[in-house]
Design a protein around this motif. Sequence first.
Motif, PDB file in Angstrom:
ATOM      1  N   VAL A 101       0.867  -1.174   0.000  1.00 21.44           N
ATOM      2  CA  VAL A 101       0.000   0.000   0.000  1.00 21.44           C
ATOM      3  C   VAL A 101       0.905   1.225   0.000  1.00 21.44           C
ATOM      4  O   VAL A 101       1.907   1.270   0.722  1.00 21.44           O
ATOM      5  N   PHE A 102       0.563   2.228  -0.809  1.00 31.37           N
ATOM      6  CA  PHE A 102       1.378   3.423  -0.958  1.00 31.37           C
ATOM      7  C   PHE A 102       0.568   4.662  -0.612  1.00 31.37           C
ATOM      8  O   PHE A 102      -0.661   4.672  -0.720  1.00 31.37           O
ATOM      9  N   LEU A 103       1.281   5.702  -0.216  1.00 30.88           N
ATOM     10  CA  LEU A 103       0.690   7.021  -0.073  1.00 30.88           C
ATOM     11  C   LEU A 103       1.047   7.801  -1.335  1.00 30.88           C
ATOM     12  O   LEU A 103       2.236   8.040  -1.610  1.00 30.88           O
ATOM     13  N   ARG A 104       0.043   8.152  -2.121  1.00 32.89           N
ATOM     14  CA  ARG A 104       0.261   8.884  -3.365  1.00 32.89           C
ATOM     15  C   ARG A 104       0.118  10.369  -3.094  1.00 32.89           C
ATOM     16  O   ARG A 104      -0.938  10.850  -2.697  1.00 32.89           O
ATOM     17  N   LEU A 105       1.196  11.130  -3.315  1.00 29.47           N
ATOM     18  CA  LEU A 105       1.201  12.557  -3.042  1.00 29.47           C
ATOM     19  C   LEU A 105       0.659  13.337  -4.232  1.00 29.47           C
ATOM     20  O   LEU A 105       0.588  12.819  -5.354  1.00 29.47           O
ATOM     21  N   ALA A 106       0.321  14.586  -4.009  1.00 30.71           N
ATOM     22  CA  ALA A 106      -0.248  15.420  -5.063  1.00 30.71           C
ATOM     23  C   ALA A 106       0.732  15.632  -6.212  1.00 30.71           C
ATOM     24  O   ALA A 106       0.325  15.820  -7.362  1.00 30.71           O
ATOM     25  N   ASN A 107       2.045  15.608  -5.912  1.00 34.00           N
ATOM     26  CA  ASN A 107       3.047  15.805  -6.953  1.00 34.00           C
ATOM     27  C   ASN A 107       3.359  14.530  -7.727  1.00 34.00           C
ATOM     28  O   ASN A 107       4.251  14.511  -8.577  1.00 34.00           O
ATOM     29  N   GLY A 108       2.638  13.456  -7.443  1.00 37.46           N
ATOM     30  CA  GLY A 108       2.823  12.194  -8.152  1.00 37.46           C
ATOM     31  C   GLY A 108       3.742  11.218  -7.463  1.00 37.46           C
ATOM     32  O   GLY A 108       3.736  10.018  -7.789  1.00 37.46           O
ATOM     33  N   ARG A 109       4.539  11.694  -6.511  1.00 40.97           N
ATOM     34  CA  ARG A 109       5.432  10.788  -5.788  1.00 40.97           C
ATOM     35  C   ARG A 109       4.610   9.855  -4.906  1.00 40.97           C
ATOM     36  O   ARG A 109       3.539  10.229  -4.426  1.00 40.97           O
TER      37      ARG A 109
ATOM     38  N   VAL B  73      11.792  17.970   4.908  1.00 38.67           N
ATOM     39  CA  VAL B  73      10.657  18.224   4.037  1.00 38.67           C
ATOM     40  C   VAL B  73       9.588  18.955   4.829  1.00 38.67           C
ATOM     41  O   VAL B  73       9.488  18.805   6.047  1.00 38.67           O
ATOM     42  N   GLU B  74       8.816  19.767   4.154  1.00 34.66           N
ATOM     43  CA  GLU B  74       7.621  20.380   4.742  1.00 34.66           C
ATOM     44  C   GLU B  74       6.598  20.499   3.623  1.00 34.66           C
ATOM     45  O   GLU B  74       6.708  21.360   2.754  1.00 34.66           O
ATOM     46  N   GLU B  75       5.631  19.620   3.621  1.00 31.80           N
ATOM     47  CA  GLU B  75       4.682  19.542   2.523  1.00 31.80           C
ATOM     48  C   GLU B  75       3.295  19.231   3.061  1.00 31.80           C
ATOM     49  O   GLU B  75       3.118  18.263   3.808  1.00 31.80           O
ATOM     50  N   CYS B  76       2.327  20.037   2.702  1.00 33.93           N
ATOM     51  CA  CYS B  76       0.936  19.812   3.075  1.00 33.93           C
ATOM     52  C   CYS B  76       0.110  19.750   1.793  1.00 33.93           C
ATOM     53  O   CYS B  76       0.156  20.679   0.984  1.00 33.93           O
ATOM     54  N   SER B  77      -0.630  18.679   1.603  1.00 29.23           N
ATOM     55  CA  SER B  77      -1.397  18.532   0.365  1.00 29.23           C
ATOM     56  C   SER B  77      -2.455  17.458   0.541  1.00 29.23           C
ATOM     57  O   SER B  77      -2.509  16.781   1.575  1.00 29.23           O
ATOM     58  N   ALA B  78      -3.278  17.305  -0.473  1.00 28.68           N
ATOM     59  CA  ALA B  78      -4.211  16.186  -0.511  1.00 28.68           C
ATOM     60  C   ALA B  78      -3.472  14.958  -1.029  1.00 28.68           C
ATOM     61  O   ALA B  78      -2.704  15.039  -1.984  1.00 28.68           O
ATOM     62  N   VAL B  79      -3.683  13.822  -0.379  1.00 25.23           N
ATOM     63  CA  VAL B  79      -3.022  12.579  -0.749  1.00 25.23           C
ATOM     64  C   VAL B  79      -4.065  11.474  -0.858  1.00 25.23           C
ATOM     65  O   VAL B  79      -5.227  11.651  -0.477  1.00 25.23           O
TER      66      VAL B  79
ATOM     67  N   PRO C 298      -6.485  15.253   3.446  1.00 18.43           N
ATOM     68  CA  PRO C 298      -5.364  16.165   3.704  1.00 18.43           C
ATOM     69  C   PRO C 298      -4.307  15.507   4.584  1.00 18.43           C
ATOM     70  O   PRO C 298      -4.624  14.800   5.539  1.00 18.43           O
ATOM     71  N   TRP C 299      -3.047  15.763   4.269  1.00 14.94           N
ATOM     72  CA  TRP C 299      -1.939  15.155   5.010  1.00 14.94           C
ATOM     73  C   TRP C 299      -0.747  16.095   4.959  1.00 14.94           C
ATOM     74  O   TRP C 299      -0.681  17.004   4.126  1.00 14.94           O
ATOM     75  N   ALA C 300       0.187  15.893   5.851  1.00 20.60           N
ATOM     76  CA  ALA C 300       1.411  16.696   5.880  1.00 20.60           C
ATOM     77  C   ALA C 300       2.617  15.794   6.092  1.00 20.60           C
ATOM     78  O   ALA C 300       2.525  14.772   6.775  1.00 20.60           O
ATOM     79  N   LEU C 301       3.734  16.177   5.506  1.00 19.57           N
ATOM     80  CA  LEU C 301       5.015  15.518   5.718  1.00 19.57           C
ATOM     81  C   LEU C 301       5.968  16.550   6.296  1.00 19.57           C
ATOM     82  O   LEU C 301       6.171  17.612   5.701  1.00 19.57           O
TER      83      LEU C 301
ATOM     84  N   GLY D 267       1.256  14.246  10.441  1.00 15.78           N
ATOM     85  CA  GLY D 267       0.584  14.696   9.230  1.00 15.78           C
ATOM     86  C   GLY D 267      -0.923  14.747   9.310  1.00 15.78           C
ATOM     87  O   GLY D 267      -1.580  15.240   8.380  1.00 15.78           O
ATOM     88  N   ILE D 268      -1.517  14.258  10.389  1.00 13.28           N
ATOM     89  CA  ILE D 268      -2.977  14.155  10.483  1.00 13.28           C
ATOM     90  C   ILE D 268      -3.649  15.509  10.231  1.00 13.28           C
ATOM     91  O   ILE D 268      -3.301  16.519  10.844  1.00 13.28           O
ATOM     92  N   GLY D 269      -4.593  15.506   9.313  1.00 10.89           N
ATOM     93  CA  GLY D 269      -5.376  16.697   9.019  1.00 10.89           C
ATOM     94  C   GLY D 269      -4.721  17.672   8.063  1.00 10.89           C
ATOM     95  O   GLY D 269      -5.344  18.650   7.645  1.00 10.89           O
ATOM     96  N   GLY D 270      -3.437  17.431   7.718  1.00 11.41           N
ATOM     97  CA  GLY D 270      -2.748  18.326   6.806  1.00 11.41           C
ATOM     98  C   GLY D 270      -2.479  19.706   7.366  1.00 11.41           C
ATOM     99  O   GLY D 270      -2.185  20.643   6.625  1.00 11.41           O
ATOM    100  N   ASP D 271      -2.559  19.863   8.688  1.00 16.06           N
ATOM    101  CA  ASP D 271      -2.391  21.164   9.348  1.00 16.06           C
ATOM    102  C   ASP D 271      -1.571  20.957  10.619  1.00 16.06           C
ATOM    103  O   ASP D 271      -2.128  20.822  11.711  1.00 16.06           O
ATOM    104  N   PRO D 272      -0.236  20.915  10.508  1.00  9.45           N
ATOM    105  CA  PRO D 272       0.589  20.653  11.694  1.00  9.45           C
ATOM    106  C   PRO D 272       0.386  21.653  12.816  1.00  9.45           C
ATOM    107  O   PRO D 272       0.433  21.292  13.995  1.00  9.45           O
TER     108      PRO D 272
END
Length: 222
Positions: A27-35, A161-167, A181-184, A130-135
Amino acid sequence: MTTDEGGQYGVEEDPYALVLRPAWAPVFLRLANGRRIRMPVRRWHEPPTADDETVLERCVGPVLDVGCGPGRLCRELLSRGVFALGVDIAPRAVALTCAQGGLALCRSVFDRLPAERAWQTILLIDGNIGIGGDPYGLLRRCGGLLAPTGRLVIEAEPEDVEECSAVRYEGPHGRCGPSFPWALLGLQAVHRIAEDLAFDVTDQWTSGHRRFATLMHARIGI
């Protein structure tokens, strides 16, 4: 709707439930940038690792395990005589935790929870910062749950890294669940956000490829 390998995922299914299937399919986490990032699903279902042990030894009860998943950490703490409660939004995660001897509630960390302002340790492990995409919102909420002398134990990303996006969670054959929404966050971002919210980073360490930090309320003027 089916959740077996190769099956389709209904849009109404909680996306987190995709990583709680009994099969060990990747199972993968697919980020908004495609990674995409492979999720350590097997680790979540097995006994705590040596890396996890570095977290457990820093826990003072009572402990709140936010996003507990199958509950390996809160169950292990209970077995050691440390009171620990898990919370997770996925009913399947809570059921797995309780079936294996743990204690868990099916709630969001943003819902009303027991013993607010009395938890001595709050865990945000396995990327749950990363929960909620709002650290900022998450750490502010956790600060409101902590006792004045309590601590947050956080797992950060291995890289800076500091990234907040829909995943999305992505299962076999590229099938995805709904977005959320998630954050890294790497440790540098954790330090900056902690300072903004009047937390002190009192400890940080690396175990294997994983990186962790402990935060406590800043003692202004001391």
